[in-house]
Enzyme design. Sequence first.
Site, short mmCIF file in Angstrom:
data_model
loop_
_atom_site.label_atom_id
_atom_site.label_comp_id
_atom_site.label_asym_id
_atom_site.label_seq_id
_atom_site.Cartn_x
_atom_site.Cartn_y
_atom_site.Cartn_z
N ALA A 65 0.86 -1.18 0.00
CA ALA A 65 0.00 0.00 0.00
C ALA A 65 0.89 1.23 0.00
O ALA A 65 2.05 1.16 0.40
CB ALA A 65 -0.88 -0.02 1.24
N GLY A 104 0.49 -5.18 0.70
CA GLY A 104 -0.57 -5.15 -0.29
C GLY A 104 -0.12 -5.73 -1.63
O GLY A 104 -0.94 -6.24 -2.39
N GLU A 107 -0.59 -9.28 -1.33
CA GLU A 107 -2.04 -9.54 -1.29
C GLU A 107 -2.64 -9.48 -2.69
O GLU A 107 -3.54 -10.25 -3.03
CB GLU A 107 -2.71 -8.55 -0.34
CG GLU A 107 -2.32 -8.82 1.11
CD GLU A 107 -2.85 -7.79 2.08
OE1 GLU A 107 -2.55 -6.59 1.88
OE2 GLU A 107 -3.57 -8.16 3.02
N GLU A 127 3.65 -5.73 7.38
CA GLU A 127 2.78 -4.75 8.05
C GLU A 127 3.04 -4.62 9.55
O GLU A 127 2.88 -3.54 10.10
CB GLU A 127 1.31 -5.10 7.80
CG GLU A 127 0.82 -4.78 6.39
CD GLU A 127 1.08 -5.91 5.40
OE1 GLU A 127 1.88 -6.81 5.68
OE2 GLU A 127 0.45 -5.87 4.33
N1 CAA Z 1 4.56 3.50 0.25
C1 CAA Z 1 5.06 4.71 -0.06
N2 CAA Z 1 6.36 4.93 -0.33
C2 CAA Z 1 7.17 3.87 -0.28
C3 CAA Z 1 6.73 2.58 0.04
C4 CAA Z 1 5.35 2.40 0.31
N3 CAA Z 1 4.84 1.21 0.61
N4 CAA Z 1 7.78 1.73 0.02
C5 CAA Z 1 8.85 2.46 -0.33
N5 CAA Z 1 8.50 3.76 -0.50
C6 CAA Z 1 9.37 4.87 -0.91
C7 CAA Z 1 10.41 5.17 0.14
O1 CAA Z 1 9.92 6.08 1.10
C8 CAA Z 1 11.53 5.76 -0.68
O2 CAA Z 1 11.21 7.10 -0.93
P1 CAA Z 1 12.36 8.21 -1.03
O3 CAA Z 1 13.22 7.77 -2.18
O4 CAA Z 1 11.60 9.45 -1.26
O5 CAA Z 1 13.07 8.16 0.28
C9 CAA Z 1 11.43 5.00 -2.00
O6 CAA Z 1 10.11 4.45 -2.03
C10 CAA Z 1 12.42 3.88 -2.13
O7 CAA Z 1 12.34 3.04 -0.97
P2 CAA Z 1 13.64 2.42 -0.28
O8 CAA Z 1 14.65 3.49 -0.09
O9 CAA Z 1 13.17 1.66 0.88
O10 CAA Z 1 14.15 1.47 -1.47
P3 CAA Z 1 14.84 0.03 -1.39
O11 CAA Z 1 15.11 -0.34 -2.79
O12 CAA Z 1 15.93 0.06 -0.39
O13 CAA Z 1 13.72 -0.95 -0.80
C11 CAA Z 1 11.54 -1.95 -0.59
C12 CAA Z 1 12.57 -1.26 -1.53
C13 CAA Z 1 12.09 -3.31 -0.14
C14 CAA Z 1 10.28 -2.15 -1.39
C15 CAA Z 1 11.30 -1.05 0.64
O14 CAA Z 1 11.00 0.25 0.20
C16 CAA Z 1 10.20 -1.48 1.55
O15 CAA Z 1 10.37 -2.35 2.37
N6 CAA Z 1 9.00 -0.81 1.42
C17 CAA Z 1 7.91 -0.94 2.33
C18 CAA Z 1 7.20 -2.24 2.24
C19 CAA Z 1 6.02 -2.27 3.15
O16 CAA Z 1 6.10 -2.00 4.34
N7 CAA Z 1 4.87 -2.60 2.58
C20 CAA Z 1 3.69 -2.73 3.32
C21 CAA Z 1 2.89 -1.49 3.18
S1 CAA Z 1 1.45 -1.55 4.18
C22 CAA Z 1 0.35 -2.47 3.33
O17 CAA Z 1 0.61 -2.93 2.25
C23 CAA Z 1 -0.95 -2.58 4.04
C24 CAA Z 1 -1.95 -3.45 3.40
O18 CAA Z 1 -2.18 -4.53 3.78
C25 CAA Z 1 -2.78 -2.91 2.32
#
Ligand code: CAA
Length: 693
Positions: A65, A104, A107, A127
Amino acid sequence: MAQQGPVTIKVDGGVAIILIASPPVNALGAAVRAGIKGCAEAAAADPAVRAIVLAAEGRTFIAGADITEFGKPPVPPSLPEVIAVLERLSKPVVAAIHGAALGGGLEVALGCHARVAAPSAKLGLPEVKLGILPGAGGTQRLPRLIGAAPAARIACDGTPISAKEAQSLGLVDELAEEVLPAAKALALRLADGALPVPARDRTNLGPREAFEEAASALLRKHAGNPSVEAIIDAVRTAFEKSFEEGLAVERAHFHRLRDDPRSKALRHVFFAERAAARIPGLPKGTQPRPVSRAAVIGAGTMGGGIAMSFANAGIPVTLIETSEENLRRGLERVAGNYATSVKRGSLTEEARNQRLGLIEGKVGLEAAAGADVVVEAVFEEMGLKKEIFGKLEAIAKPGAVLATNTSYLDVDEIAASTSRPGDVLGMHFFSPANVMKLLEVVRGAKTAPDALATAMELGRRLAKVPVVSGVCYGFIGNRMLSRRTAQAERLLLEGAQPKEVDQALTDFGFRMGPFAMADLAGLDIGWRIRKATGKTAPVADALCEAGRLGQKTGRGYYDYSGDARTGAADPEVAALIERVSADQGITRRAIPQAEILERLLYPMINEGARILEEGIAARAGDIDIVWLNGYGWPAWTGGPMFHADSIGLQTIAARLRDFAEQSGDTTLAPSPILQRLAEQEQTFASLDQKAAA
Ligand code: CAA
């Protein structure tokens, strides 16, 4: 080819490829959700389409998400709605996963009929790390597909699994280096047969006992974590109720947790950690210098731990000592640490041998000649450090970064002992250096931008969380800690006992209080520093004089003769504290726990404000990241500065004024920046937003 916002659809040989292109990580913002739904509906209506592949462009599949949308009014379509559309299609849908399918993102993949993944892909439900639970069917589809016990483990631990493990669990159907053609081929094969049963209708929950056993272990492992409790509750529903009822249970938990202050704090941590990686004021286009070989000077506990960090990251490292004897001891300690990991089962023998093979021991500074980065980790003594940097100037190769692992000392003064101060900076590791995540990268007045960028990138390669700090006594973390230490001692003099002080912090969420920590580290460390700097701490000094140096002498603030690790309150210490109070002419009083906590935390926050004002830290969020990764500050409160914003800066400033007045200690009075923000009813976060704008 048709386009719906950031999502396109292209029909090729009977297969519709739905491609998401929403950099950087294809998060499921409103436009992406609408795009997937629209394209899926278009594919369903198109008679030329027999099967569908869902893929994403760029470095990854879907990262989840869009976390920036949390806390804002929802924009339809919701993610559960989008997934339901995919799942109800009468044509097979295959997810083509490269990079990561997280939250998500996973999912969405679970709503597809099958999944193809690149061998390097990671799949997970992270999450819990954001204080929520999977909110788009993850707690219902994953258990029905792979079993309730492994599904609960994946969701409760939050750590992504490899594509190979996902395949062995039945989460991934095929592994392929080139996911798109493989997914297309699979989609066509599926179109030739009966439509596969979607995850929601699968019946692979596995035995109830296996789930309950896993659930008890997970609840124990993550005791007190509301997300884990909610996940277990939602997954358990899969045994007792229909899929739709399960979704409703999950959704209710999701809304409750998402709106909880804990989740807000953890979201702040997520973004603050990423913001900390951005170095303000760095000229555009600054590139880190290449690092393929390192040297560490000093094979003590710290130097050995730093060398292990390099080896663990696959970087060859020379560990340097002044004598064969010291070197032998240092290398033995490193080997011993690895042996413990092998015995515990956290490291294979093969990996251990490989890592040990990357560490070479040498006597004499000349051995630093081949290194791209040299980390000095000798005693905390200015004269010695200057001498080493003076010699390194001629030994280290041109362009090598010269780092000092100091906890307090003036990096500029050290840099001045060489003719190449642009190469010099601080890399402050925390003990044990091979375990602790925090790395304070200290930027000297003359540190070259590319040297700074090199240390920050190197920090990430070493699996640390690097944060830039300016030069000051103690940098960000220890400078704030010294405020807490002073108040902890003061509280003893005014009426508290060590246990009450420690408990105020452990109840708040720290793993250990300051006195249990001091006993573990050894009281003589602080004693030596106080003597050298002409400072006193009457209670701590009296304990040291009585030979109570902490766990290593069996007695410190606590008595360790019974339980050698936790220690017990000791009446002798209580008597000693009362005697010292009386000597100081202090009338002791009972201090309520809430006041103890405020006295410990607010002066630290005040110091954090000064650190911000002086530009030692670039952002309030950087200070939070330091405390979360180096000092065990509980993540669900977001770190000291976020916590201060949540309490309200007016309240903090008012309490600090009370403390300053009561004690006559003017350093407790609110700093000008705190005072100003409080008067303007502003937050520390507002400063970060201004800085980012
Ligand atoms: N939403 C919004 N922005 C996000 C994001 C997300 N889910 N995931 C990453 N970003 C953004 C980061 O803030 C970062 O932004 P900046 O460049 O402006 O700082 C950019 O994307 C790149 O992210 P990383 O620096 O972390 O890049 P990476 O290559 O080192 O890692 C990744 C990539 C493994 C995908 C890592 O970003 C990550 O773990 N992301 C989050 C994953 C997460 O927690 N997902 C669950 C979301 S909640 C959900 O999905 C709820 C549900 O059930 C619906």
